[in-house]
Write an enzyme that holds these catalytic residues in place. Structure first.
Site, PDB file in Angstrom:
ATOM      1  N   ASN A   1      -1.354   9.655   2.984  1.00  0.00           N
ATOM      2  CA  ASN A   1      -2.235   8.565   3.401  1.00  0.00           C
ATOM      3  C   ASN A   1      -3.612   9.096   3.800  1.00  0.00           C
ATOM      4  O   ASN A   1      -3.718   9.934   4.700  1.00  0.00           O
ATOM      5  CB  ASN A   1      -1.598   7.818   4.577  1.00  0.00           C
ATOM      6  CG  ASN A   1      -2.311   6.537   4.922  1.00  0.00           C
ATOM      7  OD1 ASN A   1      -3.509   6.389   4.715  1.00  0.00           O
ATOM      8  ND2 ASN A   1      -1.563   5.605   5.482  1.00  0.00           N
TER       9      ASN A   1
ATOM     10  N   GLY B   1      -9.959  -0.482  12.615  1.00  0.00           N
ATOM     11  CA  GLY B   1      -8.847   0.374  13.020  1.00  0.00           C
ATOM     12  C   GLY B   1      -9.122   1.074  14.335  1.00  0.00           C
ATOM     13  O   GLY B   1      -8.239   1.173  15.200  1.00  0.00           O
TER      14      GLY B   1
ATOM     15  N   GLU C   1       4.156   1.260  15.687  1.00  0.00           N
ATOM     16  CA  GLU C   1       5.034   1.118  14.528  1.00  0.00           C
ATOM     17  C   GLU C   1       4.211   0.853  13.275  1.00  0.00           C
ATOM     18  O   GLU C   1       4.455   1.436  12.232  1.00  0.00           O
ATOM     19  CB  GLU C   1       6.040  -0.018  14.759  1.00  0.00           C
ATOM     20  CG  GLU C   1       6.938  -0.313  13.580  1.00  0.00           C
ATOM     21  CD  GLU C   1       7.890   0.823  13.229  1.00  0.00           C
ATOM     22  OE1 GLU C   1       8.375   0.826  12.089  1.00  0.00           O
ATOM     23  OE2 GLU C   1       8.163   1.700  14.064  1.00  0.00           O
TER      24      GLU C   1
ATOM     25  N   TYR D   1      -2.510  -1.747  10.569  1.00  0.00           N
ATOM     26  CA  TYR D   1      -2.996  -2.128   9.247  1.00  0.00           C
ATOM     27  C   TYR D   1      -4.290  -2.911   9.392  1.00  0.00           C
ATOM     28  O   TYR D   1      -4.417  -3.781  10.254  1.00  0.00           O
ATOM     29  CB  TYR D   1      -1.968  -2.989   8.507  1.00  0.00           C
ATOM     30  CG  TYR D   1      -2.467  -3.432   7.149  1.00  0.00           C
ATOM     31  CD1 TYR D   1      -2.513  -2.534   6.087  1.00  0.00           C
ATOM     32  CD2 TYR D   1      -2.931  -4.725   6.951  1.00  0.00           C
ATOM     33  CE1 TYR D   1      -3.001  -2.924   4.845  1.00  0.00           C
ATOM     34  CE2 TYR D   1      -3.406  -5.120   5.711  1.00  0.00           C
ATOM     35  CZ  TYR D   1      -3.454  -4.209   4.667  1.00  0.00           C
ATOM     36  OH  TYR D   1      -3.945  -4.596   3.445  1.00  0.00           O
ATOM     37  N   VAL D   2      -5.226  -2.591   8.514  1.00  0.00           N
ATOM     38  CA  VAL D   2      -6.498  -3.304   8.417  1.00  0.00           C
ATOM     39  C   VAL D   2      -6.718  -3.607   6.943  1.00  0.00           C
ATOM     40  O   VAL D   2      -6.547  -2.724   6.088  1.00  0.00           O
ATOM     41  CB  VAL D   2      -7.657  -2.452   8.983  1.00  0.00           C
ATOM     42  CG1 VAL D   2      -8.986  -3.154   8.786  1.00  0.00           C
ATOM     43  CG2 VAL D   2      -7.416  -2.128  10.456  1.00  0.00           C
TER      44      VAL D   2
ATOM     45  N   PHE E   1       0.826  -1.205   0.000  1.00  0.00           N
ATOM     46  CA  PHE E   1       0.000   0.000   0.000  1.00  0.00           C
ATOM     47  C   PHE E   1       0.864   1.260   0.000  1.00  0.00           C
ATOM     48  O   PHE E   1       0.544   2.254  -0.641  1.00  0.00           O
ATOM     49  CB  PHE E   1      -0.925  -0.001   1.226  1.00  0.00           C
ATOM     50  CG  PHE E   1      -1.647   1.289   1.460  1.00  0.00           C
ATOM     51  CD1 PHE E   1      -2.733   1.654   0.671  1.00  0.00           C
ATOM     52  CD2 PHE E   1      -1.239   2.152   2.464  1.00  0.00           C
ATOM     53  CE1 PHE E   1      -3.400   2.853   0.880  1.00  0.00           C
ATOM     54  CE2 PHE E   1      -1.895   3.351   2.683  1.00  0.00           C
ATOM     55  CZ  PHE E   1      -2.979   3.705   1.882  1.00  0.00           C
TER      56      PHE E   1
ATOM     57  N   TYR F   1      -7.198   9.416  11.827  1.00  0.00           N
ATOM     58  CA  TYR F   1      -6.437   9.725  13.038  1.00  0.00           C
ATOM     59  C   TYR F   1      -6.889  11.044  13.648  1.00  0.00           C
ATOM     60  O   TYR F   1      -7.007  11.169  14.870  1.00  0.00           O
ATOM     61  CB  TYR F   1      -4.934   9.750  12.744  1.00  0.00           C
ATOM     62  CG  TYR F   1      -4.376   8.411  12.330  1.00  0.00           C
ATOM     63  CD1 TYR F   1      -4.585   7.278  13.104  1.00  0.00           C
ATOM     64  CD2 TYR F   1      -3.634   8.269  11.165  1.00  0.00           C
ATOM     65  CE1 TYR F   1      -4.078   6.046  12.721  1.00  0.00           C
ATOM     66  CE2 TYR F   1      -3.117   7.042  10.777  1.00  0.00           C
ATOM     67  CZ  TYR F   1      -3.351   5.935  11.564  1.00  0.00           C
ATOM     68  OH  TYR F   1      -2.854   4.716  11.196  1.00  0.00           O
TER      69      TYR F   1
END
Length: 161
Positions: free
Chosen positions: A126, A99, A85, A88-89, A27, A132
């Protein structure tokens, strides 16, 4: 509605963790950069001196994502924190708030342990940045990430007496 569960990763999850890391790297247009192996994850997550922890998200019992964290430390707070770190989904599972479930579990770990913060990095392009922002993460405008690796790391290490 499918059921989302989040659980601590176990050593048997190393193949799924590696699969998720590879999908995330794809990705991020960096598939060629993944050098990690299942053996690396076994050693570093479940060996004599574990350096990371991971959570696995499942949708109706099938692994669909993970969060890999390690402890950091804030000299200003005088307390540890968690650094995410990787988060991911799989694309098909994203519409089920997986997420958010993973980050909620990370936050719960931090709070239960008396940690004061959770940090992560996200690529500037992203689309997850909006996610977020919505859950309360804030981009640190003044702090820029730096990294020393490869030949530069070896050259600086060689200067040490």
């Amino acid at each position: 509605m499918p059921s989302v569960t989040v659980r601590p990763a176990v050593e048997a999850d190393c193949a799924d963790i590696l699969r998720f890391v590879r999908e995330l790297a794809e990705f991020e247009h960096e598939a060629h950069s993944v050098k990690a192996s299942e053996e690396d994850f076994r050693r570093d997550g479940w060996g004599e001196h574990p350096v990371f922890e991971a959570l696995i998200a499942e949708l109706d019992g099938t692994p669909v994502g993970f969060a890999l964290t390690f402890r950091n430390y804030s000299t200003w707070e005088g307390r540890p924190g968690l650094f995410v770190e990787d988060l991911y989904v799989t694309p098909d599972a994203r519409k089920h708030s997986v997420g958010r479930h993973l980050l909620s579990a990370v936050a719960q770990r931090a709070v239960e342990r008396g940690y004061r913060r959770v940090d992560l990095n996200v690529l500037n392009w992203n689309p997850a940045r909006g996610f977020y922002d919505r859950i309360g993460f804030r981009q640190m405008e003044e702090w820029l990430p730096y990294r020393l690796s490869g030949d530069a790391l070896a050259a600086l290490a060689a200067e040490s007496p």
